[in-house]
Design a protein around this motif. Structure first.
Motif, PDB file in Angstrom:
ATOM      1  N   ALA A  50     -56.167  -2.703  56.024  1.00 46.79           N
ATOM      2  CA  ALA A  50     -55.033  -1.894  55.568  1.00 46.79           C
ATOM      3  C   ALA A  50     -54.472  -1.062  56.716  1.00 46.79           C
TER       4      ALA A  50
ATOM      5  N   ALA B 169     -53.476  -2.443  43.465  1.00 44.05           N
ATOM      6  CA  ALA B 169     -53.868  -2.635  44.857  1.00 44.05           C
ATOM      7  C   ALA B 169     -53.145  -3.801  45.516  1.00 44.05           C
TER       8      ALA B 169
ATOM      9  N   TRP C 282     -57.311  -6.102  52.991  1.00 46.42           N
ATOM     10  CA  TRP C 282     -56.099  -5.500  52.432  1.00 46.42           C
ATOM     11  C   TRP C 282     -54.828  -6.030  53.087  1.00 46.42           C
TER      12      TRP C 282
ATOM     13  N   VAL D 162     -61.199   0.239  53.267  1.00 48.50           N
ATOM     14  CA  VAL D 162     -60.045  -0.638  53.006  1.00 48.50           C
ATOM     15  C   VAL D 162     -59.731  -1.454  54.266  1.00 48.50           C
TER      16      VAL D 162
END
Length: 206
Positions: A126, A57, A83, A123
């Motif tokens: 992101a 990740a 993220w 997330v």
């Protein structure tokens, strides 16, 4: 470059095979079976690096290749709440366990949720790109260049720069990238079941 893949099922393996064959380094991880990436390393090749979910990740591009029912668990294993504009490729389809019924996306008369909107909520920070969800793993694992043309990969996302980066990765591997634009339109076309492009296997002629 390095690509993180979370998930060692048929789809995760198919993408790892193609990325490694194209010269990419793949950090492959599995939240439920940490040993699985090590078992696959000898089969796929030296470009595959067994990794933890957190390590996978941490890459610039991260592929979520897990069943819908395992999505929350897999993302939680990454151990991050931000993220930081990494590109997350959403390959998932909203199918429940066992009988493959469509998962509840909380659709109402006034609000029509797409599966990628649900994934984006998991997330935060992101740049989400929907891709690799419309074709079966066996097709994705096959040589993308055929005598009749290159296999088409559809993608969509709300960040043009992220879409372009994923499209360049797709083209580097040998597929033909077709950018459908933002998720509001492209994501709906790609979503399985129901999307007009779901399961559609096309070749782009030379």
């Amino acid at each position: 470059m390095r690509v993180g893949i979370i998930g060692t099922g048929a789809l995760g393996q198919a993408l790892a095979v193609r990325f490694v064959a194209a010269g990419e380094t793949v950090l492959l991880s599995d939240s439920r079976n940490p040993r699985s990436p090590r078992d696959l390393a000898d089969t796929i090749g030296p470009g595959l690096v067994p990794a933890t979910v957190a390590e996978a990740a941490g890459e610039e591009i991260v592929v979520l290749a897990v069943p819908w029912r395992q999505l929350s668990e897999a993302v939680a294993a990454a151990g991050t709440c931000d993220w930081q504009e990494r590109i997350v490729i959403d390959t998932t389809n909203p199918l429940g366990p066992l009988d493959l019924h469509v998962a509840d996306l909380h659709v109402t008369e006034s609000q029509d949720h797409q599966s990628s909107e649900v994934v984006a909520g998991l997330v935060p920070g992101a740049r989400l790109v929907k891709a690799f969800n419309t074709l079966a793993p066996a097709i994705l694992a096959a040589e993308p260049r055929t005598p009749a043309g290159r296999r088409v990969i559809f993608l969509s996302g709300n960040h043009p720069g992220a879409n372009d980066r994923v499209a360049r990765l797709v083209e580097h591997v040998g597929w033909a990238a077709v950018d459908l634009g933002r998720l509001a339109a492209g994501g709906r076309l790609q979503q399985f079941p129901g999307g007009q492009l779901a399961t559609l296997s096309l070749l782009l002629q030379p």
